[in-house]
Design a protein around this motif. Sequence first.
Motif, PDB file in Angstrom:
ATOM      1  N   ILE A 155       0.862  -1.172   0.000  1.00 40.23           N
ATOM      2  CA  ILE A 155       0.000   0.000   0.000  1.00 40.23           C
ATOM      3  C   ILE A 155       0.898   1.221   0.000  1.00 40.23           C
ATOM      4  O   ILE A 155       1.723   1.396   0.900  1.00 40.23           O
ATOM      5  CB  ILE A 155      -0.920   0.018   1.229  1.00 40.23           C
ATOM      6  N   THR A 156       0.769   2.056  -1.026  1.00 38.58           N
ATOM      7  CA  THR A 156       1.612   3.242  -1.131  1.00 38.58           C
ATOM      8  C   THR A 156       0.741   4.480  -1.210  1.00 38.58           C
ATOM      9  O   THR A 156      -0.466   4.413  -1.425  1.00 38.58           O
ATOM     10  CB  THR A 156       2.500   3.173  -2.394  1.00 38.58           C
ATOM     11  N   GLY A 157       1.401   5.628  -1.049  1.00 35.20           N
ATOM     12  CA  GLY A 157       0.681   6.883  -1.111  1.00 35.20           C
ATOM     13  C   GLY A 157      -0.016   7.173   0.195  1.00 35.20           C
ATOM     14  O   GLY A 157       0.338   6.653   1.248  1.00 35.20           O
ATOM     15  N   THR A 158      -1.044   7.993   0.132  1.00 39.33           N
ATOM     16  CA  THR A 158      -1.801   8.337   1.322  1.00 39.33           C
ATOM     17  C   THR A 158      -2.643   7.144   1.726  1.00 39.33           C
ATOM     18  O   THR A 158      -3.479   6.681   0.964  1.00 39.33           O
ATOM     19  CB  THR A 158      -2.717   9.552   1.056  1.00 39.33           C
ATOM     20  N   VAL A 159      -2.433   6.649   2.919  1.00 43.56           N
ATOM     21  CA  VAL A 159      -3.117   5.448   3.371  1.00 43.56           C
ATOM     22  C   VAL A 159      -4.444   5.832   4.007  1.00 43.56           C
ATOM     23  O   VAL A 159      -4.503   6.647   4.919  1.00 43.56           O
ATOM     24  CB  VAL A 159      -2.242   4.678   4.385  1.00 43.56           C
ATOM     25  N   ALA A 160      -5.522   5.259   3.489  1.00 43.99           N
ATOM     26  CA  ALA A 160      -6.839   5.543   4.041  1.00 43.99           C
ATOM     27  C   ALA A 160      -6.950   4.965   5.443  1.00 43.99           C
ATOM     28  O   ALA A 160      -6.331   3.956   5.751  1.00 43.99           O
ATOM     29  CB  ALA A 160      -7.925   4.940   3.137  1.00 43.99           C
ATOM     30  N   PRO A 161      -7.719   5.626   6.299  1.00 42.74           N
ATOM     31  CA  PRO A 161      -7.910   5.089   7.644  1.00 42.74           C
ATOM     32  C   PRO A 161      -8.446   3.665   7.600  1.00 42.74           C
ATOM     33  O   PRO A 161      -9.272   3.332   6.743  1.00 42.74           O
ATOM     34  CB  PRO A 161      -8.940   6.052   8.254  1.00 42.74           C
ATOM     35  N   GLN A 162      -7.961   2.841   8.519  1.00 41.99           N
ATOM     36  CA  GLN A 162      -8.389   1.446   8.592  1.00 41.99           C
ATOM     37  C   GLN A 162      -8.976   1.185   9.977  1.00 41.99           C
ATOM     38  O   GLN A 162      -8.280   0.746  10.887  1.00 41.99           O
ATOM     39  CB  GLN A 162      -7.200   0.518   8.317  1.00 41.99           C
ATOM     40  N   PRO A 163     -10.270   1.460  10.157  1.00 40.35           N
ATOM     41  CA  PRO A 163     -10.865   1.272  11.485  1.00 40.35           C
ATOM     42  C   PRO A 163     -10.838  -0.198  11.908  1.00 40.35           C
ATOM     43  O   PRO A 163     -10.925  -1.099  11.064  1.00 40.35           O
ATOM     44  CB  PRO A 163     -12.310   1.763  11.290  1.00 40.35           C
ATOM     45  N   ASP A 164     -10.721  -0.410  13.210  1.00 39.13           N
ATOM     46  CA  ASP A 164     -10.825  -1.748  13.790  1.00 39.13           C
ATOM     47  C   ASP A 164     -12.184  -1.798  14.479  1.00 39.13           C
ATOM     48  O   ASP A 164     -12.338  -1.297  15.591  1.00 39.13           O
ATOM     49  CB  ASP A 164      -9.692  -1.966  14.800  1.00 39.13           C
ATOM     50  N   PHE A 209      -9.920   4.328  29.918  1.00 41.81           N
ATOM     51  CA  PHE A 209      -8.941   5.196  30.574  1.00 41.81           C
ATOM     52  C   PHE A 209      -7.682   5.379  29.729  1.00 41.81           C
ATOM     53  O   PHE A 209      -6.650   5.814  30.236  1.00 41.81           O
ATOM     54  CB  PHE A 209      -8.606   4.627  31.952  1.00 41.81           C
ATOM     55  N   LEU A 210      -7.793   5.056  28.435  1.00 43.26           N
ATOM     56  CA  LEU A 210      -6.700   5.341  27.522  1.00 43.26           C
ATOM     57  C   LEU A 210      -6.556   6.844  27.331  1.00 43.26           C
ATOM     58  O   LEU A 210      -7.519   7.610  27.508  1.00 43.26           O
ATOM     59  CB  LEU A 210      -6.964   4.696  26.159  1.00 43.26           C
ATOM     60  N   ALA A 211      -5.374   7.267  26.920  1.00 44.26           N
ATOM     61  CA  ALA A 211      -5.135   8.688  26.639  1.00 44.26           C
ATOM     62  C   ALA A 211      -6.127   9.175  25.572  1.00 44.26           C
ATOM     63  O   ALA A 211      -6.471   8.426  24.645  1.00 44.26           O
ATOM     64  CB  ALA A 211      -3.697   8.883  26.156  1.00 44.26           C
ATOM     65  N   PRO A 212      -6.605  10.403  25.675  1.00 43.99           N
ATOM     66  CA  PRO A 212      -7.589  10.912  24.703  1.00 43.99           C
ATOM     67  C   PRO A 212      -7.142  10.802  23.250  1.00 43.99           C
ATOM     68  O   PRO A 212      -7.955  10.492  22.371  1.00 43.99           O
ATOM     69  CB  PRO A 212      -7.750  12.384  25.123  1.00 43.99           C
ATOM     70  N   ASP A 213      -5.841  11.046  22.970  1.00 42.82           N
ATOM     71  CA  ASP A 213      -5.406  10.971  21.578  1.00 42.82           C
ATOM     72  C   ASP A 213      -5.454   9.537  21.059  1.00 42.82           C
ATOM     73  O   ASP A 213      -5.738   9.300  19.874  1.00 42.82           O
ATOM     74  CB  ASP A 213      -4.007  11.570  21.400  1.00 42.82           C
ATOM     75  N   LEU A 214      -5.207   8.556  21.930  1.00 39.06           N
ATOM     76  CA  LEU A 214      -5.309   7.155  21.517  1.00 39.06           C
ATOM     77  C   LEU A 214      -6.762   6.788  21.236  1.00 39.06           C
ATOM     78  O   LEU A 214      -7.063   6.072  20.272  1.00 39.06           O
ATOM     79  CB  LEU A 214      -4.726   6.233  22.586  1.00 39.06           C
ATOM     80  N   GLN A 215      -7.655   7.287  22.076  1.00 40.07           N
ATOM     81  CA  GLN A 215      -9.072   7.002  21.853  1.00 40.07           C
ATOM     82  C   GLN A 215      -9.567   7.650  20.560  1.00 40.07           C
ATOM     83  O   GLN A 215     -10.337   7.034  19.807  1.00 40.07           O
ATOM     84  CB  GLN A 215      -9.897   7.488  23.045  1.00 40.07           C
ATOM     85  N   ARG A 216      -9.109   8.859  20.277  1.00 37.91           N
ATOM     86  CA  ARG A 216      -9.509   9.516  19.030  1.00 37.91           C
ATOM     87  C   ARG A 216      -9.014   8.721  17.828  1.00 37.91           C
ATOM     88  O   ARG A 216      -9.715   8.571  16.826  1.00 37.91           O
ATOM     89  CB  ARG A 216      -8.960  10.948  18.983  1.00 37.91           C
ATOM     90  N   ALA A 217      -7.778   8.226  17.918  1.00 32.88           N
ATOM     91  CA  ALA A 217      -7.215   7.454  16.814  1.00 32.88           C
ATOM     92  C   ALA A 217      -8.009   6.169  16.577  1.00 32.88           C
ATOM     93  O   ALA A 217      -8.218   5.759  15.433  1.00 32.88           O
ATOM     94  CB  ALA A 217      -5.746   7.132  17.091  1.00 32.88           C
ATOM     95  N   ILE A 218      -8.455   5.530  17.653  1.00 37.86           N
ATOM     96  CA  ILE A 218      -9.272   4.321  17.518  1.00 37.86           C
ATOM     97  C   ILE A 218     -10.594   4.661  16.828  1.00 37.86           C
ATOM     98  O   ILE A 218     -11.035   3.955  15.905  1.00 37.86           O
ATOM     99  CB  ILE A 218      -9.527   3.690  18.902  1.00 37.86           C
ATOM    100  N   ILE A 219     -11.227   5.742  17.255  1.00 37.21           N
ATOM    101  CA  ILE A 219     -12.515   6.140  16.675  1.00 37.21           C
ATOM    102  C   ILE A 219     -12.356   6.549  15.211  1.00 37.21           C
ATOM    103  O   ILE A 219     -13.177   6.200  14.355  1.00 37.21           O
ATOM    104  CB  ILE A 219     -13.132   7.285  17.501  1.00 37.21           C
ATOM    105  N   ASP A 220     -11.278   7.294  14.904  1.00 34.41           N
ATOM    106  CA  ASP A 220     -11.053   7.779  13.534  1.00 34.41           C
ATOM    107  C   ASP A 220     -10.545   6.698  12.599  1.00 34.41           C
ATOM    108  O   ASP A 220     -10.549   6.876  11.379  1.00 34.41           O
ATOM    109  CB  ASP A 220     -10.049   8.940  13.532  1.00 34.41           C
TER     110      ASP A 220
END
Length: 250
Positions: A155-164, A209-220
């Motif tokens: 996968i090259t270029g801009t990688v699209a978000p891959q939600p889990d 209780f994860l850090a807010p930025d980690l939670q945002r990354a999971i959601i995004d």
Amino acid sequence: MAKLFDETGDRLTPSHTNRHNRRFRYYISRRLITKGADPTGWRLPAPHLEAAVPAALRGYLCTRARQHDVLLQPEASTAGLVADALHRLSGEAAAQKLWPMISEVPITAGSMILHISREALAQSLGLQPEALNPDVMRVQQAFQRRRRGAETRLITGTVAPQPDPVLQQNLARAHRWANRLRKGESLSSIARAENCSDSLIRSRVALAFLAPDLQRAIIDGTARSHLTTNLIVRTTLPHDWQEQAKALGL
């Protein structure tokens, strides 16, 4: 094609294998040939890689044409002609014509870098090498390897978000459980209502209780691919948010 290198600096050399009367071509780290099995060695699918590198150069040449910064000293009389020539190269040139413009391509786990030959590009544009801006002779692009069954996908270029979706669902459940616990509801009553064990809730509620930025990354969907529910529940999470990222290998 002695232009491709893995993240250790080892040359990626052409190879192939035959399966079910089909031939599969690869680029593999040279040490796999000279020294045998090595878990750090790479094996990348040749057709994907041979398409990705010229595609990256095409896109970059098109960008440079829009930016008008290929010339070291842009002049009104020549800038337009150079931009037109770059657009033609980016839109029409076959891969066989683009490869000579690339001197080497070191590839790491997260990016590949195309080093452009100033001489070859100048020749394609009908210019002298010293007329080109040396600061734009380098292309860096995102690069990822992902397993798909027995094969590797590039996968090259801009990688699209891959939600889990599993991790996202568990994060939402953790917040729901944490809110109920704060209101004084017992762990066992929540477990009965959710039809799960006390231990499952006790381990999963840590996600709230994860850090807010980690939670945002999971959601995004922008969290690192190795960040899974299992990794989080197996890790003793520090209270400090920065230390959490380190503990999770982020």
